[in-house]
Design a protein around this motif. Structure first.
Motif, mmCIF file in Angstrom:
data_model
loop_
_atom_site.group_PDB
_atom_site.id
_atom_site.type_symbol
_atom_site.label_atom_id
_atom_site.label_comp_id
_atom_site.label_asym_id
_atom_site.label_seq_id
_atom_site.Cartn_x
_atom_site.Cartn_y
_atom_site.Cartn_z
ATOM 1 N N UNK A 5 -25.855 73.445 -18.212
ATOM 2 C CA UNK A 5 -25.297 73.215 -19.538
ATOM 3 C C UNK A 5 -23.972 72.478 -19.402
ATOM 4 N N UNK A 6 -23.905 71.297 -19.989
ATOM 5 C CA UNK A 6 -22.711 70.477 -19.854
ATOM 6 C C UNK A 6 -21.708 70.762 -20.964
ATOM 7 N N UNK A 7 -20.458 70.529 -20.636
ATOM 8 C CA UNK A 7 -19.355 70.696 -21.585
ATOM 9 C C UNK A 7 -18.799 69.321 -21.916
ATOM 10 N N UNK A 8 -18.898 68.939 -23.173
ATOM 11 C CA UNK A 8 -18.386 67.645 -23.636
ATOM 12 C C UNK A 8 -16.995 67.861 -24.226
ATOM 13 N N UNK A 9 -16.038 67.049 -23.795
ATOM 14 C CA UNK A 9 -14.673 67.165 -24.296
ATOM 15 C C UNK A 9 -14.244 65.837 -24.904
ATOM 16 N N UNK A 10 -13.819 65.883 -26.153
ATOM 17 C CA UNK A 10 -13.349 64.691 -26.853
ATOM 18 C C UNK A 10 -11.902 64.421 -26.441
ATOM 19 N N UNK A 11 -11.695 63.326 -25.718
ATOM 20 C CA UNK A 11 -10.367 63.043 -25.160
ATOM 21 C C UNK A 11 -9.958 61.593 -25.372
ATOM 22 N N UNK A 12 -10.421 60.989 -26.465
ATOM 23 C CA UNK A 12 -10.165 59.569 -26.660
ATOM 24 C C UNK A 12 -9.195 59.209 -27.752
ATOM 25 N N UNK A 13 -8.700 60.214 -28.495
ATOM 26 C CA UNK A 13 -7.801 59.919 -29.605
ATOM 27 C C UNK A 13 -6.428 59.469 -29.156
ATOM 28 N N UNK A 14 -5.668 58.889 -30.089
ATOM 29 C CA UNK A 14 -4.360 58.327 -29.754
ATOM 30 C C UNK A 14 -3.224 59.340 -29.838
ATOM 31 N N UNK A 15 -3.426 60.452 -30.545
ATOM 32 C CA UNK A 15 -2.370 61.457 -30.624
ATOM 33 C C UNK A 15 -1.095 60.934 -31.256
ATOM 34 N N UNK A 16 -1.222 60.284 -32.415
ATOM 35 C CA UNK A 16 -0.070 59.632 -33.034
ATOM 36 C C UNK A 16 1.007 60.617 -33.482
ATOM 37 N N UNK A 17 0.640 61.871 -33.751
ATOM 38 C CA UNK A 17 1.639 62.835 -34.225
ATOM 39 C C UNK A 17 2.433 63.472 -33.100
ATOM 40 N N UNK A 18 2.123 63.090 -31.875
ATOM 41 C CA UNK A 18 2.915 63.540 -30.732
ATOM 42 C C UNK A 18 3.252 62.320 -29.884
ATOM 43 N N UNK A 19 3.643 61.260 -30.585
ATOM 44 C CA UNK A 19 3.856 59.955 -29.948
ATOM 45 C C UNK A 19 4.987 59.969 -28.933
ATOM 46 N N UNK A 20 5.863 61.002 -29.008
ATOM 47 C CA UNK A 20 6.935 61.096 -28.022
ATOM 48 C C UNK A 20 6.386 61.086 -26.596
ATOM 49 N N UNK A 21 5.171 61.623 -26.422
ATOM 50 C CA UNK A 21 4.553 61.653 -25.099
ATOM 51 C C UNK A 21 3.292 60.802 -25.025
ATOM 52 N N UNK A 22 2.567 60.676 -26.142
ATOM 53 C CA UNK A 22 1.296 59.949 -26.102
ATOM 54 C C UNK A 22 1.476 58.437 -26.027
ATOM 55 N N UNK A 23 2.709 57.945 -26.145
ATOM 56 C CA UNK A 23 2.942 56.521 -25.916
ATOM 57 C C UNK A 23 2.642 56.148 -24.468
ATOM 58 N N UNK A 24 2.771 57.126 -23.572
ATOM 59 C CA UNK A 24 2.595 56.881 -22.142
ATOM 60 C C UNK A 24 1.267 57.381 -21.595
ATOM 61 N N UNK A 25 0.639 58.301 -22.271
ATOM 62 C CA UNK A 25 -0.588 58.910 -21.765
ATOM 63 C C UNK A 25 -1.422 59.424 -22.928
ATOM 64 N N UNK A 26 -2.733 59.594 -22.752
ATOM 65 C CA UNK A 26 -3.550 60.188 -23.817
ATOM 66 C C UNK A 26 -3.152 61.638 -24.030
ATOM 67 N N UNK A 27 -3.285 62.112 -25.246
ATOM 68 C CA UNK A 27 -2.831 63.469 -25.573
ATOM 69 C C UNK A 27 -3.401 64.540 -24.651
ATOM 70 N N UNK A 28 -4.684 64.481 -24.262
ATOM 71 C CA UNK A 28 -5.215 65.507 -23.369
ATOM 72 C C UNK A 28 -4.531 65.561 -22.003
ATOM 73 N N UNK A 29 -3.756 64.515 -21.665
ATOM 74 C CA UNK A 29 -3.062 64.503 -20.381
ATOM 75 C C UNK A 29 -1.608 64.970 -20.492
ATOM 76 N N UNK A 30 -1.172 65.331 -21.685
ATOM 77 C CA UNK A 30 0.164 65.906 -21.840
ATOM 78 C C UNK A 30 0.181 67.277 -21.162
ATOM 79 N N UNK A 31 1.205 67.526 -20.401
ATOM 80 C CA UNK A 31 1.202 68.687 -19.511
ATOM 81 C C UNK A 31 1.785 69.955 -20.124
ATOM 82 N N UNK A 32 1.139 71.063 -19.776
ATOM 83 C CA UNK A 32 1.631 72.404 -20.040
ATOM 84 C C UNK A 32 1.733 73.094 -18.685
ATOM 85 N N UNK A 33 2.903 73.505 -18.311
ATOM 86 C CA UNK A 33 3.064 74.139 -17.009
ATOM 87 C C UNK A 33 2.731 73.224 -15.847
#
Length: 267
Positions: free
Chosen positions: A10-38
């Motif tokens: 059973x595969x897990x599909x993850x939607x990771x293509x959006x621009x994340x405009x409401x967190x542009x402070x970090x998404x200008x440099x990387x896609x939102x799913x790549x913003x780091x926690x810890x």
């Protein structure tokens, strides 16, 4: 077939293509799913949750700055290990290499493609099999095994995880003449629940998605399936949070640093 074998298929599909405009402070440099926690991308946290329950085969829908996600997984072992580079000999030695038991398929689903269009594009990688689906910016302590059992018992085409977001605004009940009949500070009950992702889908879900990159999964597909009584709602009572803004990111980071990250179900 053993339960573990079923999970591995059973595969897990993850939607990771959006621009994340409401967190542009970090998404200008990387896609939102790549913003780091810890120190780890939120995408990694989501994958760790599924992996904890034995789901290790991922299909990730890429779009905005998808190459960042490709490079992350291409060099995953470098992120997890100590490394010695001998520049004079052009050699690299990895010390204590550890990697997750993951199979990760990265699919270019278009820069401006909407959620439904992205899901449509990964159909060849799913085939005629049930699959998991979630967003690449939301973490939760959802028990994936319980979710899957609920889905099977309901015998619907799609199960959606219904969550109660924190800090809901008050609701105005407005009459036709514009006057307010009542104000509900914090609505209780099922009406206060929202779509939290963490879907379980039967392959027939693909048939409900228009063949267009502009198709929004949360519009025609979900609305039509709901009218046909083909959707069930798994009511999650625990933690859920979407990293939509910089404030959300800071809150999740604080929880991680204070050892109170409720979504961390793995050891």
């Amino acid at each position: 077939m053993k339960v573990s074998e079923k999970k591995s298929r059973m595969k897990v599909v993850i939607l990771a293509g959006g621009m994340g405009t409401r967190i542009s402070e970090e998404s200008d440099l990387k896609p939102k799913p790549m913003i780091e926690i810890g120190g780890k991308p939120i995408l990694w946290h989501i994958m760790k949750t599924y992996s904890h329950y034995g789901f290790n085969d991922f299909v990730i829908c890429l779009g905005y700055k998808g190459y960042v996600i490709k490079e992350y997984f291409a060099n995953y072992f470098l992120h997890q290990s100590d490394v010695t580079f001998d520049l004079s000999k052009n050699q690299m030695q990895v010390h204590g290499n550890y990697s997750e038991p993951w199979k990760v398929t990265l699919v270019e689903t278009g820069l401006n493609t909407m959620t439904g269009g992205r899901i449509r594009r990964i159909q060849p990688f799913i085939g005629q099999h049930p699959f998991m689906l979630t967003y690449g910016d939301g973490v939760a302590d959802v028990n994936i095994n319980d979710l899957l059992s609920f889905h099977k018992a309901q015998k619907k085409k799609l199960t959606i995880t219904a969550v109660k977001p924190e800090g809901r605004f008050g609701i105005l009940d407005i009459r036709e003449d514009g006057s307010v009949e009542r104000f509900i500070e914090k609505p209780e009950g099922d009406l206060s629940r929202v779509n939290g992702g963490f879907f379980v889908c039967e392959p027939e879900v693909f048939d409900a998605i228009p063949q267009s990159d502009d198709a929004i999964f949360e519009r025609i597909p979900l609305e039509s399936l709901a009218k046909e009584n083909k959707i069930s709602a798994y009511k999650h009572q625990g933690f859920w949070k979407c990293m939509d803004t910089l404030r959300d990111k800071q809150q999740l980071e604080s929880m991680w640093q204070n050892n109170s990250a409720s979504w961390k179900v793995w050891k």
